[in-house]
Design a protein around this motif. Sequence first.
Motif, PDB file in Angstrom:
ATOM      1  N   ALA A 186      81.398 100.094  22.453  1.00 44.02           N
ATOM      2  CA  ALA A 186      81.390  99.635  23.848  1.00 44.02           C
ATOM      3  C   ALA A 186      82.319  98.441  23.965  1.00 44.02           C
ATOM      4  O   ALA A 186      82.592  97.740  22.978  1.00 44.02           O
ATOM      5  CB  ALA A 186      79.974  99.250  24.283  1.00 44.02           C
TER       6      ALA A 186
ATOM      7  N   SER B  77      81.370 102.316  27.956  1.00 41.98           N
ATOM      8  CA  SER B  77      81.193 103.144  26.766  1.00 41.98           C
ATOM      9  C   SER B  77      81.203 104.603  27.194  1.00 41.98           C
ATOM     10  O   SER B  77      80.754 104.940  28.290  1.00 41.98           O
ATOM     11  CB  SER B  77      79.873 102.819  26.063  1.00 41.98           C
ATOM     12  OG  SER B  77      79.692 103.655  24.935  1.00 41.98           O
TER      13      SER B  77
ATOM     14  N   LYS C 190      76.484 106.946  27.518  1.00 35.69           N
ATOM     15  CA  LYS C 190      75.690 106.252  28.528  1.00 35.69           C
ATOM     16  C   LYS C 190      74.561 105.429  27.917  1.00 35.69           C
ATOM     17  O   LYS C 190      74.288 104.298  28.335  1.00 35.69           O
ATOM     18  CB  LYS C 190      75.123 107.254  29.539  1.00 35.69           C
ATOM     19  CG  LYS C 190      74.410 106.601  30.713  1.00 35.69           C
ATOM     20  CD  LYS C 190      73.944 107.647  31.727  1.00 35.69           C
ATOM     21  CE  LYS C 190      73.238 106.981  32.913  1.00 35.69           C
ATOM     22  NZ  LYS C 190      72.775 107.983  33.911  1.00 35.69           N
TER      23      LYS C 190
ATOM     24  N   ALA D 165      75.904 102.185  26.564  1.00 37.24           N
ATOM     25  CA  ALA D 165      76.217 101.258  27.648  1.00 37.24           C
ATOM     26  C   ALA D 165      74.953 100.601  28.196  1.00 37.24           C
ATOM     27  O   ALA D 165      74.911  99.383  28.432  1.00 37.24           O
ATOM     28  CB  ALA D 165      76.969 101.976  28.764  1.00 37.24           C
ATOM     29  N   LEU D 166      73.907 101.392  28.399  1.00 40.13           N
ATOM     30  CA  LEU D 166      72.654 100.863  28.945  1.00 40.13           C
ATOM     31  C   LEU D 166      71.987  99.908  27.954  1.00 40.13           C
ATOM     32  O   LEU D 166      71.409  98.885  28.352  1.00 40.13           O
ATOM     33  CB  LEU D 166      71.708 102.006  29.301  1.00 40.13           C
ATOM     34  CG  LEU D 166      72.142 102.871  30.496  1.00 40.13           C
ATOM     35  CD1 LEU D 166      71.233 104.090  30.629  1.00 40.13           C
ATOM     36  CD2 LEU D 166      72.135 102.056  31.793  1.00 40.13           C
TER      37      LEU D 166
ATOM     38  N   GLN E 288      73.990  96.703  28.032  1.00 40.38           N
ATOM     39  CA  GLN E 288      73.705  96.038  29.306  1.00 40.38           C
ATOM     40  C   GLN E 288      72.417  95.227  29.216  1.00 40.38           C
ATOM     41  O   GLN E 288      72.366  94.049  29.575  1.00 40.38           O
ATOM     42  CB  GLN E 288      73.595  97.078  30.414  1.00 40.38           C
ATOM     43  CG  GLN E 288      73.275  96.498  31.794  1.00 40.38           C
ATOM     44  CD  GLN E 288      73.045  97.594  32.822  1.00 40.38           C
ATOM     45  OE1 GLN E 288      72.351  98.583  32.557  1.00 40.38           O
ATOM     46  NE2 GLN E 288      73.633  97.431  34.002  1.00 40.38           N
TER      47      GLN E 288
ATOM     48  N   TYR F 107      77.303  95.051  34.541  1.00 44.93           N
ATOM     49  CA  TYR F 107      77.389  96.387  35.135  1.00 44.93           C
ATOM     50  C   TYR F 107      77.823  97.379  34.059  1.00 44.93           C
ATOM     51  O   TYR F 107      78.364  96.986  33.026  1.00 44.93           O
ATOM     52  CB  TYR F 107      78.413  96.396  36.275  1.00 44.93           C
ATOM     53  CG  TYR F 107      78.013  95.600  37.490  1.00 44.93           C
ATOM     54  CD1 TYR F 107      77.433  96.219  38.597  1.00 44.93           C
ATOM     55  CD2 TYR F 107      78.223  94.220  37.544  1.00 44.93           C
ATOM     56  CE1 TYR F 107      77.069  95.496  39.727  1.00 44.93           C
ATOM     57  CE2 TYR F 107      77.857  93.487  38.664  1.00 44.93           C
ATOM     58  CZ  TYR F 107      77.276  94.130  39.747  1.00 44.93           C
ATOM     59  OH  TYR F 107      76.908  93.406  40.852  1.00 44.93           O
ATOM     60  N   THR F 108      77.610  98.666  34.307  1.00 46.15           N
ATOM     61  CA  THR F 108      78.051  99.692  33.361  1.00 46.15           C
ATOM     62  C   THR F 108      79.189 100.533  33.953  1.00 46.15           C
ATOM     63  O   THR F 108      79.349 100.623  35.172  1.00 46.15           O
ATOM     64  CB  THR F 108      76.898 100.642  32.960  1.00 46.15           C
ATOM     65  OG1 THR F 108      76.383 101.288  34.136  1.00 46.15           O
ATOM     66  CG2 THR F 108      75.794  99.886  32.251  1.00 46.15           C
ATOM     67  N   ASN F 109      79.964 101.129  33.059  1.00 47.89           N
ATOM     68  CA  ASN F 109      81.102 101.961  33.448  1.00 47.89           C
ATOM     69  C   ASN F 109      81.385 102.890  32.272  1.00 47.89           C
ATOM     70  O   ASN F 109      81.220 102.489  31.120  1.00 47.89           O
ATOM     71  CB  ASN F 109      82.317 101.072  33.749  1.00 47.89           C
ATOM     72  CG  ASN F 109      83.456 101.802  34.427  1.00 47.89           C
ATOM     73  OD1 ASN F 109      83.678 102.989  34.208  1.00 47.89           O
ATOM     74  ND2 ASN F 109      84.206 101.092  35.251  1.00 47.89           N
ATOM     75  N   GLU F 110      81.786 104.113  32.538  1.00 53.14           N
ATOM     76  CA  GLU F 110      82.118 105.025  31.446  1.00 53.14           C
ATOM     77  C   GLU F 110      83.617 105.085  31.151  1.00 53.14           C
ATOM     78  O   GLU F 110      84.054 105.754  30.210  1.00 53.14           O
ATOM     79  CB  GLU F 110      81.612 106.451  31.753  1.00 53.14           C
ATOM     80  CG  GLU F 110      82.286 107.157  32.904  1.00 53.14           C
ATOM     81  CD  GLU F 110      81.807 106.694  34.284  1.00 53.14           C
ATOM     82  OE1 GLU F 110      82.428 107.098  35.274  1.00 53.14           O
ATOM     83  OE2 GLU F 110      80.825 105.918  34.350  1.00 53.14           O
TER      84      GLU F 110
END
Length: 333
Positions: free
Chosen positions: A131, A154, A157, A160-161, A164, A175-178
């Motif tokens: 990530a 990342s 998912k 990423a979570l 986070q 915030y998250t983003n792929e």
Amino acid sequence: MDKNICVLGGGSWGSALSILLAKKGVKVDLWVRDEKKAIEMNESRENIKYLPGVILPSNINITSNIKEAIKEKDILLLAVPTQAVRATLENIKDHIKKDQIIVNVAKGIEVGTLLRISQIVEELVPNAKYAILSGPSHAEEVAKDIPTAIVVASKDKKTALYVQEFFMTPKFRVYTNEDVVGVELGGAIKNVIALGAGISDGLGHGDNTKAALMNRGIIEIARLGEKMGANAMTFAGLSGIGDLIVTCTSMHSRNRRAGIKIGEGLSMEEASREVGMVVEGIKTSKSAYNLAKKLNVEMPIINEIYQVLYEGKDVKNSVINLMLRDKTHEVEM
């Protein structure tokens, strides 16, 4: 909070994130390359060179033993300069376990290979969960609990979570983003645009000039990003325009400060010495220039900054060249 982390790199950003997490109750091993510096930091509880006046909490252990530091950690945080990432991973790759997550916070593109850091990690540690944390986040402010928002990207998912949740605090919103490609490129190339913004300041130009440079700069970054498969909307987010704004306008920004010195007449080597820290945008300007050539992407600002830094071009002539380019439509990509 029964979690732990090894932060690889004792610069300002590695130290600031160590402080953030330690205050949250995370057990932190902070690896610094120099044994003498590690001893000094453990004794003084301060990173005098990079974050003077900020206390390192007692649950941060500073060490120069990298292989001991990474043992049984939930996350390995890469906070070394971009050009040192490969050597750092080469040193520890055989000791990284499959369930460990590698989180990168360096912002750059490797010179020579033109690889993003996720690609270096994939090459050396192919089974790692990866990530990247990026966004408008000066270490000096994060270390002092000034409200900050960043993004974690990342391909996975769940990773990423997890990251986070690991980093989130009431003063540090994640915030998250792929879109790993977009987040990495935005964070890396905005440093080059920030050099340009600093050069503009050093030349005595005004806000109009800087606003134009920043706006057209993000267009260039997005143009390259889309060519490489990134989502154009990422560049409107925290790792794009958000990071660009803070890096081009703040005196915390070492890239802007170096640019100011270059605009005032110093060479890039002299400017780097004046700043006293790694100026990522200097090496990244070479990588971005070569990447644009390789992919046949038009990046006139990057081109001019590269020529100023590496070919001795007069900065005043670069400004004229940019202003007198062929007429075009504003939203033409």
